[in-house]
Design a protein around this motif. Structure first.
Motif, short mmCIF file in Angstrom:
data_model
loop_
_atom_site.label_atom_id
_atom_site.label_comp_id
_atom_site.label_asym_id
_atom_site.label_seq_id
_atom_site.Cartn_x
_atom_site.Cartn_y
_atom_site.Cartn_z
N MET B 1 0.83 -1.21 0.00
CA MET B 1 0.00 0.00 0.00
C MET B 1 0.87 1.26 0.00
O MET B 1 1.78 1.39 0.80
CB MET B 1 -0.88 0.01 1.27
CG MET B 1 -2.26 -0.55 1.07
SD MET B 1 -3.07 0.06 -0.40
CE MET B 1 -3.67 1.64 0.17
N ILE B 2 0.54 2.14 -0.86
CA ILE B 2 1.27 3.41 -0.92
C ILE B 2 0.96 4.21 0.34
O ILE B 2 -0.16 4.22 0.84
CB ILE B 2 0.88 4.16 -2.21
CG1 ILE B 2 1.69 5.44 -2.34
CG2 ILE B 2 -0.61 4.48 -2.25
CD1 ILE B 2 1.61 6.04 -3.73
N ARG B 3 2.00 4.87 0.88
CA ARG B 3 1.78 5.69 2.09
C ARG B 3 1.05 6.97 1.70
O ARG B 3 1.27 7.52 0.64
CB ARG B 3 3.13 6.07 2.69
CG ARG B 3 3.84 4.89 3.25
CD ARG B 3 5.32 5.16 3.37
NE ARG B 3 5.90 4.12 4.23
CZ ARG B 3 6.33 4.36 5.46
NH1 ARG B 3 6.33 5.58 5.94
NH2 ARG B 3 6.80 3.37 6.20
N ASP B 6 3.30 9.78 0.78
CA ASP B 6 3.88 9.64 -0.55
C ASP B 6 2.85 9.95 -1.62
O ASP B 6 3.15 10.53 -2.67
CB ASP B 6 4.41 8.22 -0.75
CG ASP B 6 5.68 8.00 0.04
OD1 ASP B 6 6.42 8.98 0.23
OD2 ASP B 6 5.92 6.87 0.47
N PHE B 10 3.29 12.67 -4.36
CA PHE B 10 3.19 12.35 -5.79
C PHE B 10 2.27 13.34 -6.49
O PHE B 10 2.59 13.88 -7.55
CB PHE B 10 2.64 10.93 -5.94
CG PHE B 10 2.62 10.42 -7.36
CD1 PHE B 10 3.73 9.82 -7.90
CD2 PHE B 10 1.48 10.54 -8.13
CE1 PHE B 10 3.72 9.35 -9.21
CE2 PHE B 10 1.46 10.08 -9.43
CZ PHE B 10 2.57 9.48 -9.97
N LEU B 312 1.63 2.78 -13.96
CA LEU B 312 1.53 2.63 -12.51
C LEU B 312 0.97 1.25 -12.17
O LEU B 312 1.41 0.61 -11.21
CB LEU B 312 0.65 3.73 -11.92
CG LEU B 312 1.27 5.13 -11.93
CD1 LEU B 312 0.26 6.16 -11.48
CD2 LEU B 312 2.50 5.18 -11.04
N GLY B 316 2.69 -2.14 -10.24
CA GLY B 316 2.13 -2.79 -9.06
C GLY B 316 1.15 -1.97 -8.27
O GLY B 316 0.83 -2.31 -7.14
N ALA B 317 0.67 -0.85 -8.83
CA ALA B 317 -0.37 -0.10 -8.12
C ALA B 317 -1.71 -0.76 -8.42
O ALA B 317 -1.96 -1.20 -9.53
CB ALA B 317 -0.38 1.35 -8.58
N SER B 318 -2.58 -0.81 -7.42
CA SER B 318 -3.91 -1.37 -7.65
C SER B 318 -4.79 -0.29 -8.29
O SER B 318 -4.46 0.89 -8.26
CB SER B 318 -4.53 -1.83 -6.34
OG SER B 318 -4.77 -0.72 -5.51
N ARG B 320 -7.47 0.89 -7.26
CA ARG B 320 -7.92 1.84 -6.25
C ARG B 320 -6.85 2.91 -6.00
O ARG B 320 -7.15 4.10 -5.88
CB ARG B 320 -8.24 1.09 -4.96
CG ARG B 320 -9.15 1.82 -4.02
CD ARG B 320 -9.61 0.85 -2.93
NE ARG B 320 -8.46 0.28 -2.23
CZ ARG B 320 -7.86 0.88 -1.20
NH1 ARG B 320 -8.31 2.04 -0.77
NH2 ARG B 320 -6.83 0.35 -0.61
N LEU B 325 -4.72 8.44 -6.57
CA LEU B 325 -3.69 9.40 -6.96
C LEU B 325 -4.29 10.51 -7.81
O LEU B 325 -4.05 11.69 -7.58
CB LEU B 325 -2.59 8.70 -7.75
CG LEU B 325 -1.60 7.86 -6.94
CD1 LEU B 325 -0.65 7.12 -7.87
CD2 LEU B 325 -0.82 8.74 -6.00
#
Lengths: 252, 405
Positions: B1-3, B6, B10, B312, B316-318, B320, B325
């Motif tokens: 999971m992206i923080r 971050d 971004f 993205l 590996g970004a989902s 969601r 983002l």
């Protein structure tokens, strides 16, 4: 029970593909991009996939990279069947097991070289200090130290592709998939990129390269040739003396 | 999971590093919000101005003027006598009615006011002390007209600020004598700068006792009588009683007109409702334009970056996370745009207020809130939809977007 057996078999190979089909609709015409593909790749192999345009080799690569889902069949990666996975699960799997290198680099233009390389770490939610620690050796290895702060449009094609490779390996994946990695490069930078990829393979990463370039294809220790969605040859012999064989399979 | 930090970083980087695009979007959004806030501010100012003008006259005031304005067509009355004046005695007699609390007769004329070598032709109002109360007239200094019997003249006057400036400049005016044509009177008060009211610019006026002004203009009749009644209830009954008195006093002929607050209200009400509709319409159109601007900008941004969304996802970004983002970015952008637009609109309104201090130009709170909400809502909605679509696209398709289409 048979599932347990398959799982055991899959554990020995990094990739095991069985009976995979993929059909596209091109206008009204169905195109059989993957036709009952079966393939097994051991960890650490160096594999090239060649074939004419529309032979399904890019589809195969996308399917191996979990970017695309087969219509049916099984695809075991690192001991897990990926076909029934949800999109979210596949994303996590892509992130931790697979690195991609694209022909047109696909760097984010507003991010610097080091930020582009860092991106998978950010998406994985890794803490900034840890990210910095992992980033430094990769940048050094790619020889990008002086260019790390530059934006992609300030870099040469070869440098951009090295940034893309850095991004692909920053998560230490076991599988590196390269789609025409030298397609947009001059021969000099192309050679450097190939050398880098082969060094990474020598360090243990499994490398699959899709290419039109016969010279690049011949370098791989295992060469697969596809025509009309079917694997027509799978050549495991050492690279020397394979010329005649490749030429034969060119004829349909 | 992206923080989340971050994720914010971004989005902020995406906004800061593509300054031109960000600037264009900010401009589009702030213009939308600016239009809403500014236009409703101007409209509301005009409405408040009209309301304020009306409220100068209290609700409990009847106005009586000479002449009958409600003749039912046909020829004017052929009585040979013409319209009779309303005399001070007529006005005084109205106080007999228990419902009538106070009256203020009004005589209006122009006269030349002089002091030393300076002179000026200006508006002269003859009235009594009640007038100040009824019209809510404030004094800057000095005192209002003394309470005298209506028919008793007195050589005193109260002057407006502009007139004071013109006659006395910086010198003190209180206690000084001024000439009014052939008369002389002493300045006992100076009006506060209240600007205009119902078409009279009081700052240039001179106010003197009604009996003095009648001598000055050599008239027996008054221009208006303002009647302060004890309660607004039964206004119709009261005006009939007043008409009876006047008819009796004028030999059985009704030759005065009474203006009730009702009739004034009706006249103003139609104006006010048109204004209110106009403001609502202006606000709605501006909000719509703002929404369309924001929608277009967001749609263009997200479709231009479909390849980035594909990338993205490949990294590996989902779905969601990708959506988050882009939605974060769009919402931040529309929030900044709304703030910028509100700020600009408030500055412009402030400048207009400085130029026209008598009109209370200010954006109503609902307009600011609605404009900001619409901006953020549009940013959210119109980034959510295309980002969702792009995020659900197979990564391969999204990646090919850049080259293919």
């Amino acid at each position: 029970m048979s599932q347990a057996k398959s799982a055991a078999a899959a554990n020995t190979a990094l990739i095991r593909v069985q009976g995979v089909n993929k059909t596209f609709l091109l206008g009204d015409e169905p195109v059989h991009a993957l036709n009952n593909i079966g393939l097994s790749i051991q960890a650490g192999e160096y594999l090239s996939v060649m074939g004419p345009s529309g032979s399904g080799k890019s589809t195969l690569l996308n399917m191996l990279g979990l970017l695309d889902v087969p219509d049916n069949g099984q695809y075991w990666l690192n001991g897990a069947d990926t076909v029934p996975m949800s999109e979210e699960q596949r994303a996590v799997y892509r992130r931790s097991h697979i690195g991609f290198v694209f022909q047109s680099y696909h760097l984010i233009p507003r991010l610097s070289a080091s930020e582009n390389i860092e991106l998978p770490l950010i998406l994985a939610g890794i803490a900034p200090a840890e990210r910095k620690r992992r980033l430094a050796p990769v940048i050094e290895r790619l020889g990008l130290g002086s260019r790390a702060g530059h934006l992609p449009n300030q870099l040469s094609g070869g440098q951009r592709q090295r940034v893309a490779i850095g991004r692909a390996i920053i998560m230490k994946p076991r599988l590196l998939l390269a789609d025409e990695p030298t397609g947009n490069l001059d021969s000099q930078s192309g050679a450097e990129v190939v050398q880098l990829l082969e060094e990474l393979n020598a360090d243990g990463i499994t490398l699959v390269v899709v290419t039109h370039d016969a010279d690049l294809g011949r370098r791989a220790s295992r060469r697969i040739r596809m025509v009309d969605g079917v694997i027509v040859s799978d050549d495991c012999t050492p690279s020397s003396g394979t010329q005649s064989r490749t030429d034969q399979s060119d004829a349909p | 999971m992206i923080r989340s930090r971050d994720q914010l970083g971004f989005s902020i980087r995406a906004l800061l590093r593509q300054r031109f695009r960000t600037l264009m979007q900010l401009i589009a959004m702030s213009i939308g919000v600016l239009a809403v806030v500014l236009l409703t501010g101007l409209g509301e100012g005009a409405r408040q101005y009209v309301l304020g003008e009306f409220s100068v006259l209290g609700k409990d005031i009847l106005i009586m003027l000479p002449g009958r304005k409600e003749t039912s067509g046909g020829m004017p009355p052929m009585t040979g006598e013409g319209t009779r004046d309303i005399t001070l005695q007529d006005a005084q007699s109205l106080l007999r009615l228990p419902e009538v609390e106070r009256i203020a007769p009004l005589v209006v004329g122009n006269a030349e006011i002089s002091r030393g070598a300076r002179s000026r032709e200006t508006l002269v109002l003859g009235t009594n002390s009640t007038f100040f109360d009824i019209r809510h007239i404030q004094l800057a200094r000095g005192q209002i007209l003394p309470e005298l019997p209506l028919d008793q003249p007195s050589p005193v006057c109260v002057i407006g600020t502009t007139l004071k400036q013109e006659l006395f400049a910086a010198e003190p005016a209180l206690g000084q004598w001024v000439g009014i044509d052939t008369y002389r009177c002493r300045v006992i008060g100076i009006l506060a700068d209240t600007g205009t009211g119902l078409g009279m610019n009081m700052s240039e006026a001179l106010i003197m006792p009604v009996a003095s002004s009648m001598q000055l203009f050599n008239t027996e009749g008054v221009f208006r009588v303002m009647i302060d009644v004890r309660s607004a209830m039964g206004m119709g009954v009261l005006s009939r009683q007043i008409e009876d008195i006047m008819r009796e006093r004028h030999d059985g002929q009704l030759d005065v007109t009474l203006i009730t607050p009702d009739s004034l209200l009706k006249a103003f009400d139609s104006i006010l409702s048109v204004l209110t509709f106009a403001i609502a319409g202006i606000g709605a159109i501006s909000l719509f334009v703002a929404g369309v601007l924001i929608m277009n900008m967001t749609l263009i941004t997200v479709s231009q970056r479909t390849a980035e969304i594909g990338l993205l996802k490949a990294l590996g970004a989902s779905s969601r996370e990708v959506r988050q983002l882009f939605v974060t970015e769009a919402v931040m952008l529309s929030l900044f745009g709304a703030l910028l637009g509100t700020l600009l609109a408030e500055i412009l309104l402030w400048l207009v207020r400085i130029r026209y201090p008598e009109i209370p130009f200010a954006a109503p709170l609902w307009a600011t809130v609605a404009a900001t909400a619409i901006a953020v809502g549009c940013g959210f909605l119109f980034s959510w939809i295309p980002a969702s679509r792009a995020a659900h696209m197979a990564p391969v398709t999204a990646l090919q977007h850049q080259n293919g289409k």
